[in-house]
Design a protein around this motif. Structure first.
Motif, PDB file in Angstrom:
ATOM      1  N   TRP A 149    -111.785 -21.137 -77.787  1.00 28.87           N
ATOM      2  CA  TRP A 149    -110.574 -22.009 -77.997  1.00 28.87           C
ATOM      3  C   TRP A 149    -109.567 -21.121 -78.600  1.00 28.87           C
ATOM      4  CZ3 TRP A 149    -111.365 -24.464 -73.731  1.00 28.87           C
ATOM      5  CH2 TRP A 149    -112.417 -25.129 -73.463  1.00 28.87           C
ATOM      6  N   GLU A 150    -109.843 -20.641 -79.583  1.00 29.49           N
ATOM      7  CA  GLU A 150    -109.118 -19.642 -80.651  1.00 29.49           C
ATOM      8  C   GLU A 150    -108.495 -18.697 -79.694  1.00 29.49           C
ATOM      9  OE1 GLU A 150    -109.065 -17.539 -84.927  1.00 29.49           O
ATOM     10  OE2 GLU A 150    -110.384 -19.023 -84.490  1.00 29.49           O
ATOM     11  N   VAL A 151    -109.530 -18.151 -79.154  1.00 25.39           N
ATOM     12  CA  VAL A 151    -108.832 -16.942 -78.118  1.00 25.39           C
ATOM     13  C   VAL A 151    -107.737 -17.210 -77.264  1.00 25.39           C
ATOM     14  CG1 VAL A 151    -109.295 -15.472 -76.219  1.00 25.39           C
ATOM     15  CG2 VAL A 151    -111.264 -15.775 -77.826  1.00 25.39           C
ATOM     16  N   LEU A 152    -107.976 -18.494 -76.582  1.00 24.72           N
ATOM     17  CA  LEU A 152    -106.834 -18.903 -75.845  1.00 24.72           C
ATOM     18  C   LEU A 152    -105.506 -19.608 -76.523  1.00 24.72           C
ATOM     19  CD1 LEU A 152    -109.089 -20.682 -73.216  1.00 24.72           C
ATOM     20  CD2 LEU A 152    -107.884 -18.560 -72.926  1.00 24.72           C
ATOM     21  N   ASP A 153    -105.752 -20.031 -77.700  1.00 19.32           N
ATOM     22  CA  ASP A 153    -104.677 -20.517 -78.553  1.00 19.32           C
ATOM     23  C   ASP A 153    -103.883 -19.511 -79.337  1.00 19.32           C
ATOM     24  OD1 ASP A 153    -105.519 -23.002 -77.851  1.00 19.32           O
ATOM     25  OD2 ASP A 153    -106.640 -23.603 -79.623  1.00 19.32           O
ATOM     26  N   LYS A 154    -104.452 -18.345 -79.587  1.00 18.62           N
ATOM     27  CA  LYS A 154    -103.911 -17.536 -80.378  1.00 18.62           C
ATOM     28  C   LYS A 154    -103.425 -16.249 -79.693  1.00 18.62           C
ATOM     29  CE  LYS A 154    -105.266 -19.065 -84.895  1.00 18.62           C
ATOM     30  NZ  LYS A 154    -105.936 -18.846 -86.215  1.00 18.62           N
ATOM     31  N   GLY A 155    -103.663 -16.242 -78.251  1.00 14.26           N
ATOM     32  CA  GLY A 155    -103.032 -14.946 -77.582  1.00 14.26           C
ATOM     33  C   GLY A 155    -104.164 -13.747 -77.425  1.00 14.26           C
ATOM     34  N   GLY A 156    -105.365 -14.065 -77.616  1.00 11.32           N
ATOM     35  CA  GLY A 156    -106.381 -12.898 -77.499  1.00 11.32           C
ATOM     36  C   GLY A 156    -106.253 -12.191 -76.330  1.00 11.32           C
ATOM     37  N   LEU A 157    -105.927 -12.860 -75.270  1.00  9.75           N
ATOM     38  CA  LEU A 157    -105.983 -12.486 -73.798  1.00  9.75           C
ATOM     39  C   LEU A 157    -104.508 -12.028 -73.551  1.00  9.75           C
ATOM     40  CD1 LEU A 157    -108.276 -14.119 -71.757  1.00  9.75           C
ATOM     41  CD2 LEU A 157    -108.596 -11.810 -72.005  1.00  9.75           C
ATOM     42  N   ARG A 158    -103.438 -11.735 -74.552  1.00 13.31           N
ATOM     43  CA  ARG A 158    -102.055 -11.553 -74.271  1.00 13.31           C
ATOM     44  C   ARG A 158    -101.892 -10.259 -73.318  1.00 13.31           C
ATOM     45  NH1 ARG A 158    -103.595  -9.102 -78.240  1.00 13.31           N
ATOM     46  NH2 ARG A 158    -102.729  -6.975 -79.104  1.00 13.31           N
TER      47      ARG A 158
END
Length: 184
Positions: A149-158
């Motif tokens: 969820w942190e990946v998705l919330d903090k733009g890890g896949l920007r």
């Protein structure tokens, strides 16, 4: 009008999908995703993210059916574009630019197998796109985040996709199919 060389690389397959439904796909891909995401001496990734993206990108969950790009002989589960002299196939796709969707003809990688598609995706997340921005996706690593969820919330896949609804779709797929069970 495409030159003959490009016409010969246009996508063409009428192979039937090997998956009857999303659960079949999850059952098939989950052991591979766990294996690839937890390779020794490599940054650990989230299998749930890999599985959700493969579901979304391949279209295996869509009523209209699985993407031709995801089927043999192309095996591209993640919509990974080709660079340089990589084997590729041309297909139409859409990109979201300037607040509108536009169709573009793009070269997508061809893989000899699904496992190699998963490996290439993991390499992309671990080492970047090969254009000088090493570790571009380090926000997807387990060592840098507490959960998917942190990946998705903090733009890890920007920058992975231009679709403004992409991350909402990935989150929905993870939730609907309880994919975090594979992140242990």
């Amino acid at each position: 009008m495409l030159p003959s060389a490009q016409k010969s690389n246009l996508i063409k397959t009428d192979n039937k999908s090997q998956f009857n439904n999303v659960q079949d796909f999850i059952q098939w891909i989950s052991p591979l995703a766990v294996k690839v995401s937890t390779e020794a001496k490599q940054e650990a990734l989230y299998p749930s993210l890999m599985i959700a993206q493969a579901i979304h990108e391949s279209g295996v969950a869509r009523a209209i059916g699985e993407s031709q790009l995801a089927r043999p002989p192309y095996h591209n589960l993640f919509g990974i574009k080709a660079r340089g002299d990589q084997a590729y196939v041309l297909t139409w796709t859409w990109e979201h630019m300037n607040n509108e969707n536009i169709s573009v003809l793009a070269g997508f990688r061809r893989f000899p197998s699904y496992e190699q598609s998963l490996q290439a995706y993991a390499q992309l997340l671990r080492f970047g796109r090969g254009t000088g921005e090493d570790f571009y996706y380090r926000g997807t690593w387990q060592s840098n985040t507490k959960d998917v969820w942190e990946v998705l919330d903090k733009g890890g896949l920007r920058g992975y996709a231009t679709d403004p609804a992409y991350f909402t779709a990935i989150r929905r797929i993870i939730n609907e199919h309880n994919l975090t069970q594979f992140d242990k």
